[in-house]
Design a protein around this motif. Structure first.
Motif, mmCIF file in Angstrom:
data_model
loop_
_atom_site.group_PDB
_atom_site.id
_atom_site.type_symbol
_atom_site.label_atom_id
_atom_site.label_comp_id
_atom_site.label_asym_id
_atom_site.label_seq_id
_atom_site.Cartn_x
_atom_site.Cartn_y
_atom_site.Cartn_z
ATOM 1 N N THR A 11 1.025 -1.037 -0.047
ATOM 2 C CA THR A 11 0.025 -0.138 0.003
ATOM 3 C C THR A 11 0.787 1.152 0.174
ATOM 4 O O THR A 11 1.837 1.247 1.061
ATOM 5 C CB THR A 11 -0.963 0.208 1.270
ATOM 6 N N ASN A 12 0.654 2.005 -1.023
ATOM 7 C CA ASN A 12 1.469 3.476 -0.891
ATOM 8 C C ASN A 12 0.982 4.572 -0.280
ATOM 9 O O ASN A 12 0.320 5.424 -0.588
ATOM 10 C CB ASN A 12 1.473 3.898 -2.447
ATOM 11 N N SER A 13 0.924 4.032 1.298
ATOM 12 C CA SER A 13 0.218 5.218 2.181
ATOM 13 C C SER A 13 0.949 6.500 2.117
ATOM 14 O O SER A 13 0.488 7.564 2.426
ATOM 15 C CB SER A 13 0.319 4.652 3.586
ATOM 16 N N PHE A 14 2.369 6.525 1.756
ATOM 17 C CA PHE A 14 2.974 7.900 1.509
ATOM 18 C C PHE A 14 2.479 8.745 0.445
ATOM 19 O O PHE A 14 2.433 9.888 0.914
ATOM 20 C CB PHE A 14 4.554 7.363 1.235
ATOM 21 N N GLU A 15 2.329 8.084 -0.725
ATOM 22 C CA GLU A 15 1.544 8.814 -1.798
ATOM 23 C C GLU A 15 0.317 9.130 -1.484
ATOM 24 O O GLU A 15 -0.098 10.586 -1.726
ATOM 25 C CB GLU A 15 1.773 8.085 -2.954
ATOM 26 N N PHE A 16 -0.442 8.448 -0.625
ATOM 27 C CA PHE A 16 -1.836 8.319 -0.402
ATOM 28 C C PHE A 16 -2.044 9.676 0.568
ATOM 29 O O PHE A 16 -2.937 10.636 0.454
ATOM 30 C CB PHE A 16 -2.594 7.271 0.083
ATOM 31 N N ARG A 17 -1.061 9.918 1.122
ATOM 32 C CA ARG A 17 -1.092 11.105 2.092
ATOM 33 C C ARG A 17 -0.498 12.639 1.482
ATOM 34 O O ARG A 17 -0.398 13.437 2.381
ATOM 35 C CB ARG A 17 -0.431 10.576 3.333
ATOM 36 N N LEU A 20 5.977 13.805 -1.323
ATOM 37 C CA LEU A 20 6.947 14.458 -1.147
ATOM 38 C C LEU A 20 6.465 16.014 -1.117
ATOM 39 O O LEU A 20 7.157 16.977 -0.534
ATOM 40 C CB LEU A 20 7.872 14.228 -2.221
ATOM 41 N N ARG A 21 5.488 16.321 -1.852
ATOM 42 C CA ARG A 21 4.824 17.679 -1.891
ATOM 43 C C ARG A 21 4.387 18.176 -0.384
ATOM 44 O O ARG A 21 4.758 19.009 0.124
ATOM 45 C CB ARG A 21 3.643 17.629 -2.923
ATOM 46 N N THR A 22 3.628 17.245 0.203
ATOM 47 C CA THR A 22 3.137 17.519 1.546
ATOM 48 C C THR A 22 4.149 17.452 2.595
ATOM 49 O O THR A 22 4.292 18.177 3.428
ATOM 50 C CB THR A 22 2.000 16.309 1.945
ATOM 51 N N MET A 23 5.234 16.638 2.463
ATOM 52 C CA MET A 23 6.248 16.309 3.335
ATOM 53 C C MET A 23 7.121 17.694 3.209
ATOM 54 O O MET A 23 7.501 18.010 4.234
ATOM 55 C CB MET A 23 7.052 15.190 3.001
#
Length: 103
Positions: A11-17, A20-23
Motif C-alpha cells: 500500500t502506498n500510504s506515503f503517496e496517499f497522504r 513529497l509535496r506534502t512532506m
C-alpha cells in the motif's frame, strides 16, 4: 518509491497522504520531535524484518524483508514477555544539519 510499492504490491500510504509535496510543505513549518516505544497491532512489525505480507510468496519481490519469524512480533506475546518495557532517549541534539558533531 512509487515503483517499489507497485512492484511489491505494498500500500502506498506515503503517496496517499500527499507524498513529497506534502512532506516538503510540512518541513517548512516548526515541528515537535516525538519518540516512543511501540508495537504493531496491525502488521506485527513483520513489514520491518520478516516476510510480509503473509499472503504473498516469499520469492516475490519485497516480501523477504529480514530473518525474523512470522510470529516474532505478535503484540500479545511481546507485551506478555515484556509488560513493563521502557526506553530512555538521551543526548538528543537539535541544530542545523551537520552542526551537532565534528567529522
Amino acid at each position: 518509491m512509487n515503483a517499489q510499492k507497485t512492484a511489491t504490491g505494498d500500500t502506498n500510504s506515503f503517496e496517499f497522504r500527499g507524498g513529497l509535496r506534502t512532506m516538503s510543505a510540512a518541513l517548512q513549518k516548526e515541528m515537535v520531535l516525538a519518540l516512543s516505544i511501540w508495537d504493531d497491532h496491525e502488521a506485527d512489525m513483520l513489514w520491518l524484518d520478516s516476510d510480509y505480507p503473509l499472503n504473498a510468496s516469499v520469492t516475490a519481490p519485497g516480501v523477504a524483508r529480514g530473518p525474523c519469524s512470522a510470529t516474532s512480533g505478535d503484540p500479545k506475546t511481546v507485551e506478555s514477555i515484556q509488560p513493563g518495557a521502557s526506553v530512555i532517549f538521551w543526548n538528543i541534539k537539535t541544530r542545523p544539519i551537520g552542526s551537532t558533531f565534528t567529522a
